[in-house]
Design a protein around this motif. Structure first.
Motif, short mmCIF file in Angstrom:
data_model
loop_
_atom_site.label_atom_id
_atom_site.label_comp_id
_atom_site.label_asym_id
_atom_site.label_seq_id
_atom_site.Cartn_x
_atom_site.Cartn_y
_atom_site.Cartn_z
N TRP A 156 46.22 121.21 -46.56
CA TRP A 156 44.76 121.43 -46.54
C TRP A 156 44.30 121.92 -45.16
CZ3 TRP A 156 41.11 121.85 -50.07
CH2 TRP A 156 39.77 121.82 -49.66
N ARG B 219 32.26 112.92 -48.72
CA ARG B 219 33.19 113.97 -48.32
C ARG B 219 33.73 113.64 -46.93
NH1 ARG B 219 31.53 119.95 -46.99
NH2 ARG B 219 32.37 119.45 -44.95
N GLN C 279 42.66 115.39 -56.11
CA GLN C 279 42.80 114.03 -55.58
C GLN C 279 42.26 112.97 -56.53
OE1 GLN C 279 44.96 114.60 -53.28
NE2 GLN C 279 43.96 113.77 -51.45
N ASN D 27 44.14 126.88 -47.98
CA ASN D 27 44.36 125.56 -48.57
C ASN D 27 45.35 125.71 -49.71
OD1 ASN D 27 41.94 124.06 -47.14
ND2 ASN D 27 41.20 126.04 -47.83
N GLU E 115 35.71 122.30 -52.27
CA GLU E 115 35.45 120.88 -52.43
C GLU E 115 35.75 120.42 -53.85
OE1 GLU E 115 32.05 117.39 -51.91
OE2 GLU E 115 31.59 119.46 -51.29
N TYR F 56 39.50 120.27 -54.34
CA TYR F 56 40.05 119.12 -53.61
C TYR F 56 39.84 117.83 -54.41
CZ TYR F 56 40.88 115.86 -49.71
OH TYR F 56 41.35 114.85 -48.89
N ARG F 57 38.61 117.63 -54.85
CA ARG F 57 38.30 116.40 -55.59
C ARG F 57 39.07 116.32 -56.90
NH1 ARG F 57 34.06 113.48 -53.52
NH2 ARG F 57 32.81 114.50 -51.90
N ILE G 290 47.47 119.11 -54.11
CA ILE G 290 47.30 119.67 -52.77
C ILE G 290 48.61 119.55 -51.99
CG2 ILE G 290 46.09 119.48 -50.56
CD1 ILE G 290 43.72 118.29 -52.10
#
Length: 218
Positions: free
Chosen positions: A198, A174, A166, A184, A159, A162-163, A195
């Motif tokens: 995913w 989420r 992005q 991923n 997580e 990802y954050r 990314i």
């Protein structure tokens, strides 16, 4: 450019029951071992320069399923550990809400600086955890000249990555899934994460097919 395969560990008995693990060292369950084996088969022909893992056994076992068939070593890094949840660790989600209602509310609100009550371990704030994760991933790729590296970690680690890629803060709900034994794909260009793909769990479809075959034979 470095390609990073950021992988969540296989399932544990506590995952199945929604019991918080954090820094508690829980092994894979039987399903998790099957997932890890399927993951290893799926990546068998994928060139890798190195395999890194959290030092917690659920991640280490998953990483070994990737590295062992290649004769590669798993490099353990504590920086890839899950977030430490303090007193929450070992509890079911419902138990946390009943015993620590205020802290639970802060957790669900993704309060970035909330520190939960101390348990076996001292809890990390979300800010501390996120900074640790991003620093660890970038350290691994910048200290080495890898073209492609696998890192096996935990849901919270995924997580955070990802954050970061992005540009999403934790105030944003989420709205993406984090699957056990998922692959991923990220790239690192020397300054930022991006990314590429995913939540790849196509390699787990064979497990469903195996289960159907077993049913046909009973």
């Amino acid at each position: 450019m470095t390609e990073i395969l950021l992988i969540r560990h296989g399932e544990t008995a506590w995952n199945a029951k929604r019991r918080l693990q954090g820094h508690l060292d829980i092994p894979l369950n039987e399903e998790g071992e099957r997932q890890a084996a399927a993951l290893g088969r799926a990546l068998r022909d994928k060139p890798l320069d190195a395999v890194f893992s959290s030092d917690l056994q659920r991640a280490r076992q998953t990483a070994e399923a990737i590295a062992a068939p290649r004769g590669m070593q798993v490099h353990l890094d504590r920086g890839l550990r899950e977030r430490c949840y303090g007193a929450f660790e070992g509890m079911l989600y419902g138990e946390v809400s009943q015993r620590y209602p205020e802290a639970y509310t802060a957790w669900q609100a993704r309060d970035i600086d909330a520190r939960f009550p101390e348990g076996v371990h001292i809890a990390e704030t979300l800010r501390e955890f996120s900074q640790r994760v991003v620093a660890t991933i970038t350290r691994i790729v910048t200290e080495n000249k890898f073209r492609r590296v696998a890192m096996v970690a935990h849901g919270g680690v995924l997580e955070c990555a990802y954050r970061a890629a992005q540009g999403l803060g934790f105030s944003h709900a989420r709205d993406f899934d984090i699957f056990n034994a998922s692959v991923n794909r990220f790239t690192w260009d020397g300054s930022k994460l991006k990314i590429e793909h995913w939540g790849d769990i196509t390699h787990l479809q064979e497990l469903d097919e195996e289960a159907l075959d077993e049913l046909d034979q009973t």
